[in-house]
Each structure stands twice: as C-alpha cells, then as structure tokens.
Write an enzyme that holds these catalytic residues in place. Structure first.
Site, PDB file in Angstrom:
ATOM      1  N   PHE A 280       0.775  -1.143   0.110  1.00 26.80           N
ATOM      2  CA  PHE A 280       0.052   0.025   0.068  1.00 26.80           C
ATOM      3  C   PHE A 280       0.898   1.020  -0.025  1.00 26.80           C
ATOM      4  O   PHE A 280       1.384   1.646   0.860  1.00 26.80           O
ATOM      5  CB  PHE A 280      -1.012   0.164   1.302  1.00 26.80           C
ATOM      6  CG  PHE A 280      -2.176   0.747   1.134  1.00 26.80           C
ATOM      7  CD1 PHE A 280      -3.431   0.044   0.930  1.00 26.80           C
ATOM      8  CD2 PHE A 280      -1.899   2.146   1.371  1.00 26.80           C
ATOM      9  CE1 PHE A 280      -4.606   1.011   0.905  1.00 26.80           C
ATOM     10  CE2 PHE A 280      -3.318   2.994   1.441  1.00 26.80           C
ATOM     11  CZ  PHE A 280      -4.375   2.245   0.863  1.00 26.80           C
TER      12      PHE A 280
ATOM     13  N   ASP B  26      -1.346   6.469   6.448  1.00 24.76           N
ATOM     14  CA  ASP B  26      -1.525   5.185   7.196  1.00 24.76           C
ATOM     15  C   ASP B  26      -0.298   5.039   7.980  1.00 24.76           C
ATOM     16  O   ASP B  26       0.777   4.843   7.355  1.00 24.76           O
ATOM     17  CB  ASP B  26      -2.316   4.008   6.516  1.00 24.76           C
ATOM     18  CG  ASP B  26      -2.326   2.677   7.384  1.00 24.76           C
ATOM     19  OD1 ASP B  26      -2.332   2.909   8.508  1.00 24.76           O
ATOM     20  OD2 ASP B  26      -2.269   1.775   6.621  1.00 24.76           O
TER      21      ASP B  26
ATOM     22  N   ASN C  99      -3.626  12.195  -4.533  1.00 22.12           N
ATOM     23  CA  ASN C  99      -2.918  10.979  -4.144  1.00 22.12           C
ATOM     24  C   ASN C  99      -2.677   9.926  -5.027  1.00 22.12           C
ATOM     25  O   ASN C  99      -3.779   9.628  -5.881  1.00 22.12           O
ATOM     26  CB  ASN C  99      -3.382  10.482  -2.880  1.00 22.12           C
ATOM     27  CG  ASN C  99      -3.306  11.283  -1.590  1.00 22.12           C
ATOM     28  OD1 ASN C  99      -2.374  11.710  -0.918  1.00 22.12           O
ATOM     29  ND2 ASN C  99      -4.532  11.749  -1.216  1.00 22.12           N
TER      30      ASN C  99
ATOM     31  N   PHE D  95     -11.198   8.016  -1.714  1.00 24.34           N
ATOM     32  CA  PHE D  95     -10.774   6.639  -0.910  1.00 24.34           C
ATOM     33  C   PHE D  95     -10.246   5.442  -1.828  1.00 24.34           C
ATOM     34  O   PHE D  95     -11.081   5.027  -2.374  1.00 24.34           O
ATOM     35  CB  PHE D  95     -11.630   6.066  -0.050  1.00 24.34           C
ATOM     36  CG  PHE D  95     -11.875   7.032   1.374  1.00 24.34           C
ATOM     37  CD1 PHE D  95     -11.339   6.842   2.578  1.00 24.34           C
ATOM     38  CD2 PHE D  95     -12.669   8.408   0.968  1.00 24.34           C
ATOM     39  CE1 PHE D  95     -11.574   7.525   3.564  1.00 24.34           C
ATOM     40  CE2 PHE D  95     -12.661   9.188   2.228  1.00 24.34           C
ATOM     41  CZ  PHE D  95     -12.117   8.606   3.422  1.00 24.34           C
TER      42      PHE D  95
END
Length: 349
Positions: free
Chosen positions: A27, A80, A129, A329
C-alpha cells in the site's frame, strides 16, 4: 443506516476475495500537493518518506526536533502507519537560518526534500494522491479483470471509506452518543472525527439509495451538477436536461450528492425530495450537524480513478496504479474489485 460493507456496488458485488495490505509495501501512497514551495517565507515544507509511522507521530517528532509547539507542525492529510507513504509536512520556523534536517533521525522516516513556503499547509490542501496497491490471494482473476475494465469506463461510487468511521465504527458511534447528549465535546480531534463521520455516513446513504435506481446517472430536475475536478456546482432545470445529460455522459459534469448540514443542500425540486427521503430516518445525525452548525456541501456521486493501470504478477496477485483527487478513498475502489479479507478500517485516509 446501511453498514459500509452492504452499500450498493456500482458493478455488482464482487465474486471473489483477496487480501489488501499483506505488508506495508503493498500500500504505497504519494501525495500530490498540486503546487511547488515558494522558496521563501516563515514556514518550511518537508517531503517525507515513512514506513511504520503514522502522520501525527512524525509531526510530533518533527516539532520536538525543531523545539517548537506541536500545533506549529501541520499536514494536508493523515496517512496510514501500515503503509509506505510520501507526504508533506509544514513547520512554522521564522528566520533566515534553515535547520539541518540531516540530523532529524526517526526510525522508518526520511526527509526527502524541504523548502521555505509563505503559507501554512492546511488540512485538505492537496490536489490528490497517487496509489500503488498490491492485491494478493485473489480467488477469481477473471472477475477482477472484468471489473477493472468496467471501473476504467464507469468509475466507482465515491463513498467515504470504512476508515472514516473508525475501527468498529467507533467514530460514528461517538457521533450518535454525542447527538443524544447535551454535554460539550472539548477534545477538538474527537469533535472533528465524530462530525465528519456523521456527515460522511449520511452522504454514503444518499449515494447508496441513488445507486439502487437503474437510471442513477440520469440527470433529474433539481440535481446539483459539478464541473469535473471543481468544487462549485449549479442546479439542473428541466429545460436543460438533454444537454446536461450529454455532458454527464461525457464525464464533463458530475452528479453530486449532499454532505448534509446547516444551510441549503444545493439540490432543488425532485432531486432535493429524493435526498431528503434517502436519509429521512437518520434524524439523530442530521440534528447533530444542525446543532453544531456544520455547513452543508456537495460531493461527486461517482469517482473515476485517473491513470488507472494494472499488472498481474501471477494468477492470484495484481498490482494496481491510479490517482485520486483529495478526499477520495482507495478502499472504495478496492471494494468494487474483491471481497477484502480482514478489516481495513484501520487504514488512515
């Protein structure tokens, strides 16, 4: 309120399962500010690579290194801990002398570049992003391949991801408890998380109900439409519907859904009646947003991942690359591809 896992899928419920984030390197997120530092000013922008560190932890460590208060370090978004991320932090350090950031030592963290800037970096102040994700242990390659093609053409629902609501829905539960109490919430972070969760849940519910309609992407009288990539909107009238529909079909315009709160919702007539009916039973959350004077806004109903590409490493592993605008998201893209094994509510936005 419909649970996140049961919200309507745009391309039908995935047939297979898979694993997201078997390790942090699966990720990868790279922030796109959409601008370059000014090269002067009392603030310093730092591009930081981190692995195993959450954003707040790095910001606090940076403040300690610079001997400034933690509130003098800001960022555009939370990233994250269990991922490889590149993001920008901003520190207010007046004066001409540039600190020696080579001396900033934090395990799992590296300063890639830095420069002075005139303005504070505020939450949400980024263009988007870029994501690189690896999905593993995929049980149905053919179904995922078909869905990737469909997403390239038709997008995905622009749902707020499960992480917006906290592990086990804790942020949403906090909002509900607060709504039913007159006690003030003095913790600014809790207040922000809970209000955001409340409004996001209502938005998701409106989109969920609209996607149930076979003609969900047909412009109706009173719809609030947004130019792709823009924040402002205008209201559709019945006389304009054919031309507006053409522009929606060409992805020049986006149908939006309400982020409820105080003030006008943005839609009118038939579209407003539909949105009000979609969340008519959620009076507790709506009352909270009105009580706390959270201003109503709009958000595109659909999300089109840009620069979407994929590469199969083998029959059970695929690498995805795509770019999303700020506030969208990656997990809402993934949920259209596979039934994800495990809970990814811990993934930061």
């Amino acid at each position: 309120m419909t649970e996140f896992d049961n919200l309507t899928w745009l391309h039908g419920k995935p047939q297979g399962s898979g694993l997201l984030k078997a390790n942090p390197e699966d990720f990868v997120v790279v922030e796109d500010l959409g601008f370059t530092p000014d090269g002067e000013g009392e603030h310093i922008l730092l591009r930081i690579l981190k692995n195993g560190c959450n954003t707040r932890f790095v910001a606090d460590a940076l403040a300690k290194f610079l001997k400034i208060h933690a509130r003098e370090v800001s960022f555009a978004g939370q990233k994250d801990k269990h991922a490889v991320t590149e993001q920008w932090l901003c520190a207010r350090v007046p004066g001409k002398e540039m600190p020696d950031f080579s001396a900033f030592q934090l395990e799992g963290c590296k300063v890639l570049e830095y420069a002075r800037h005139k303005r504070k970096l505020r939450l949400g102040a980024l263009k988007g992003n870029a994501f690189t994700l690896v999905l593993r242990e995929i049980s149905d390659r053919r179904d995922v391949e078909t869905r990737l093609q469909a997403i390239r053409d038709g997008g995905v629902p622009n749902y707020f991801g499960a992480q917006r609501f906290g592990i086990g829905g804790s942020n949403l539960q906090g909002a509900l408890r607060w709504a039913q109490s007159n006690a003030p919430v003095r913790d600014r972070n809790k207040r922000s998380f809970w209000l955001s969760a409340a409004r996001s849940a209502l938005f998701n519910q409106i989109v969920h109900q609209r996607l149930k309609k076979p003609d969900f992407n047909q412009v109706v009288d009173g719809d609030a439409l947004q130019l792709a990539g823009r924040g402002s909107w205008f209201v559709a009238t019945s006389e304009e519907l054919p031309e507006l529909q053409r522009r929606v079909d060409e992805k020049e315009l986006m149908i939006t859904a309400s982020l409820p709160g105080s003030g006008e919702w943005g839609t009118q007539r038939a579209a407003l009646a539909f949105e009000q009916d979609a969340i008519a039973q959620e009076t507790v959350l709506q009352s909270l947003l009105l009580r706390e004077k959270v201003e109503a806004s709009r958000r595109a109903m659909l999300l089109y991942p840009q620069q979407l590409s994929w590469n199969w490493w083998d029959d059970v592993t695929v690498e995805l690359r795509f770019w999303l605008p700020a506030g969208s998201f990656a997990t809402s893209v993934v949920r259209e591809l596979i039934n994800t094994m495990g809970d990814y509510a811990h993934i930061a936005e």
